[in-house]
Design a protein around this motif. Structure first.
Motif, PDB file in Angstrom:
ATOM      1  N   CYS A 171      18.941 -20.836 -29.708  1.00  0.00           N
ATOM      2  CA  CYS A 171      18.765 -20.946 -31.156  1.00  0.00           C
ATOM      3  C   CYS A 171      18.873 -22.393 -31.624  1.00  0.00           C
ATOM      4  O   CYS A 171      18.222 -22.793 -32.594  1.00  0.00           O
ATOM      5  N   GLY A 172      19.689 -23.181 -30.938  1.00  0.00           N
ATOM      6  CA  GLY A 172      19.800 -24.583 -31.287  1.00  0.00           C
ATOM      7  C   GLY A 172      18.498 -25.327 -31.096  1.00  0.00           C
ATOM      8  O   GLY A 172      18.234 -26.323 -31.771  1.00  0.00           O
ATOM      9  N   VAL A 173      17.667 -24.832 -30.184  1.00  0.00           N
ATOM     10  CA  VAL A 173      16.352 -25.435 -29.940  1.00  0.00           C
ATOM     11  C   VAL A 173      15.306 -24.832 -30.872  1.00  0.00           C
ATOM     12  O   VAL A 173      14.539 -25.543 -31.529  1.00  0.00           O
ATOM     13  N   ALA A 174      15.243 -23.499 -30.950  1.00  0.00           N
ATOM     14  CA  ALA A 174      14.180 -22.818 -31.692  1.00  0.00           C
ATOM     15  C   ALA A 174      14.439 -22.719 -33.187  1.00  0.00           C
ATOM     16  O   ALA A 174      13.513 -22.545 -33.968  1.00  0.00           O
ATOM     17  N   ARG A 175      15.701 -22.776 -33.610  1.00  0.00           N
ATOM     18  CA  ARG A 175      16.084 -22.694 -35.017  1.00  0.00           C
ATOM     19  C   ARG A 175      15.333 -21.574 -35.747  1.00  0.00           C
ATOM     20  O   ARG A 175      14.543 -21.820 -36.661  1.00  0.00           O
ATOM     21  N   PRO A 176      15.580 -20.322 -35.367  1.00  0.00           N
ATOM     22  CA  PRO A 176      14.842 -19.208 -35.961  1.00  0.00           C
ATOM     23  C   PRO A 176      15.174 -19.022 -37.441  1.00  0.00           C
ATOM     24  O   PRO A 176      16.299 -19.282 -37.875  1.00  0.00           O
ATOM     25  N   THR A 177      14.190 -18.552 -38.186  1.00  0.00           N
ATOM     26  CA  THR A 177      14.390 -18.223 -39.589  1.00  0.00           C
ATOM     27  C   THR A 177      14.345 -16.708 -39.807  1.00  0.00           C
ATOM     28  O   THR A 177      14.593 -16.238 -40.916  1.00  0.00           O
ATOM     29  N   ALA A 178      13.988 -15.976 -38.767  1.00  0.00           N
ATOM     30  CA  ALA A 178      14.022 -14.515 -38.792  1.00  0.00           C
ATOM     31  C   ALA A 178      14.444 -14.055 -37.404  1.00  0.00           C
ATOM     32  O   ALA A 178      14.293 -14.784 -36.414  1.00  0.00           O
ATOM     33  N   ALA A 179      14.978 -12.833 -37.341  1.00  0.00           N
ATOM     34  CA  ALA A 179      15.471 -12.330 -36.059  1.00  0.00           C
ATOM     35  C   ALA A 179      15.275 -10.831 -35.987  1.00  0.00           C
ATOM     36  O   ALA A 179      15.328 -10.131 -36.999  1.00  0.00           O
ATOM     37  N   ILE A 180      15.043 -10.345 -34.768  1.00  0.00           N
ATOM     38  CA  ILE A 180      15.066  -8.910 -34.481  1.00  0.00           C
ATOM     39  C   ILE A 180      16.040  -8.703 -33.333  1.00  0.00           C
ATOM     40  O   ILE A 180      15.946  -9.386 -32.305  1.00  0.00           O
ATOM     41  N   VAL A 181      16.966  -7.763 -33.501  1.00  0.00           N
ATOM     42  CA  VAL A 181      17.828  -7.345 -32.400  1.00  0.00           C
ATOM     43  C   VAL A 181      17.500  -5.879 -32.128  1.00  0.00           C
ATOM     44  O   VAL A 181      17.685  -5.022 -32.990  1.00  0.00           O
ATOM     45  N   THR A 182      17.006  -5.594 -30.916  1.00  0.00           N
ATOM     46  CA  THR A 182      16.499  -4.257 -30.612  1.00  0.00           C
ATOM     47  C   THR A 182      17.577  -3.297 -30.148  1.00  0.00           C
ATOM     48  O   THR A 182      17.554  -2.118 -30.496  1.00  0.00           O
ATOM     49  N   SER A 183      18.525  -3.773 -29.330  1.00  0.00           N
ATOM     50  CA  SER A 183      19.500  -2.855 -28.740  1.00  0.00           C
ATOM     51  C   SER A 183      20.587  -3.629 -28.017  1.00  0.00           C
ATOM     52  O   SER A 183      20.415  -4.802 -27.680  1.00  0.00           O
TER      53      SER A 183
END
Length: 443
Positions: A171-183
């Motif tokens: 995340c420190g590299v990609a810096r997401p602004t949205a996320a999905i956690v599947t399971s």
């Protein structure tokens, strides 16, 4: 993404040898797949990438990232202390040039298929970059970011968790602004020790979101649902059936090849959805993708149309009828207890199947719980009336299991197959059990 060698030197703190204005278009670590015009990163792992620098140049590399001098190389070289760390730094540079529409996806099961489905939907509106196959680690994530086209409007990054802090690093590299956690499931227990530790690691993704972001969480998984308390971003839940979720699938049905049809219920409206992918579990992945895309601004009609034609990466619930008439379910990319139980349920759901056989390889990285979890899968198969052939996987060892040492023996033991027969092939990547499916489809 087009970057100059000066960009690479600045991002990595490396020393540049050659023309700083030289441009690379993306990065590669493999000379076999390197596209002309890309840069080559000489990673040091089981094999030393520096040994392949001449081959990379011959394949068309326009620049090299290396950790030792490369005398005689005909293209500019950026020399750094460590190429793996430098790759992460270049990934961070690439991310800074992308719009703030970056989705991180993690989970014990379903993250690659969800990534594929979401990317297909986002492409209905934006040029979209997405991780190839399961490129979800500290190598794959920066390669995905650097591989994005200059006009990319949305990016989907799969993130695996190998240890505590790993997702946070990505995340420190990609810096997401949205996320999905599947399971959260019993996967990689050898590294984490417990399923709760797995949950803590997966939740690092939602912790990294900005307050303006959105976390799409599986409401059917209590550990995922609990991650809502770990983020300042907006939370959007999803699920199947009567679950209490903002986006959900109702009236789920499967056709004769297990392709889901469902009614999608959302705050943006409702719609009928037919999927091209196979397996009831893909309905949940599709609903997750739809929820995220809708939250990002894709129209509902475009979501429905895109999902109808979307496909997923290979070796995941590929259902094919062999020349013999038998149905082969090739789900051999990987395996953990949750995905293997889902595979058995899919095999049992196939209509008009006479003999149902599961060819299983080992489920890797389960630690001290491995034997128990293998036996539980075997018992589930027995309860479904499914014969199990295990290939170099003694952990399934309960009465009634046919154990063989190799792929050829498994194919021979299956004998003559025909109409009404169905075979599931599944195991962890180390088993490479797709060889069984290939053999069956040639019969």
């Amino acid at each position: 993404m087009r970057l100059t060698l000066d960009d690479l030197a600045t991002a990595t703190g490396g020393s540049l040898h050659g023309d700083p204005t030289t441009v690379i278009d993306g990065l590669s670590i493999d000379t076999r797949s390197l596209a002309p015009g890309a840069g080559f990163v000489a990673l040091v792992a089981e094999r030393d990438g520096h040994d392949f620098v001449p081959a990379a140049v011959e394949a068309g590399a326009t620049g090299v990232l290396a950790s030792r001098p490369q005398p005689g190389v005909a293209v500019p070289v950026v020399q750094v202390e460590d190429t793996a760390s430098a790759l992460l730094a270049v990934g961070g540079l690439a991310r800074s040039r992308l719009p703030d529409r970056v989705v991180g996806i993690t989970g014990s099961v379903g993250k690659t298929s969800t990534k594929d489905l979401l990317a297909a939907v986002l492409r209905s509106r934006w040029v979209t970059a997405a991780s190839e196959r399961s490129f979800n680690n500290e190598i794959g994530v920066p390669l995905t970011l650097v591989g994005a086209a200059d006009d990319t409007g949305a990016t989907v990054v799969e993130m695996g968790a190998r240890s505590p802090g790993h997702v946070a690093l990505l995340c420190g590299v990609a810096r997401p602004t949205a996320a999905i956690v599947t399971s959260v499931a019993a996967a990689h227990l050898e590294m984490f020790g417990s399923i709760d530790e797995v949950a803590r690691a997966k939740g690092e993704l939602v912790e990294a979101l900005p307050p303006t972001g959105v976390a799409v969480l599986n409401a059917e998984d209590e550990r995922v649902r609990a991650m809502a308390s770990r983020t300042s971003a907006r939370v959007l839940t999803y699920g199947l059936g009567e679950v209490d979720a903002e986006v959900r699938a109702a009236s789920l049905e499967l056709d004769e090849l297990l392709r889901p049809r469902l009614r999608l219920l959302t705050p943006w409206g409702d719609a009928e959805v037919s999927l091209a992918v196979h397996g009831a579990h893909q309905a949940a992945n599709a609903v997750a993708a739809a929820a995220c895309a809708l939250a990002l601004g894709v129209d509902l009609d475009d979501v429905v149309e895109a999902l109808a034609g979307a496909t997923v990466s290979g070796l995941r619930m590929e259902i094919t009828r062999a020349p013999s008439g038998a149905v082969v379910v090739n789900d051999a990319y990987n395996a953990n207890p949750t995905s293997t139980l889902a595979g058995l349920d899919a095999l049992a759901a196939l209509p008009a199947a006479g003999r149902r056989v599961a060819v299983f390889g080992p489920m890797a990285e389960l630690g001290a719980e491995g034997d128990r979890l293998h036996r539980e899968v075997a018992a589930h198969a027995a309860g479904r009336g499914i014969r199990v052939i295990s290939v170099a996987a003694p952990g399934y060892g309960i009465e009634g299991i046919d154990a063989v040492a190799d792929v050829d023996s498994a194919v021979a033991l299956l004998g003559d197959l025909g109409d009404g027969d169905a075979v599931l092939v599944k195991g962890s990547r180390v088993a490479a059990l797709e060889r069984v499916a290939t053999a069956l489809l040639a019969l």
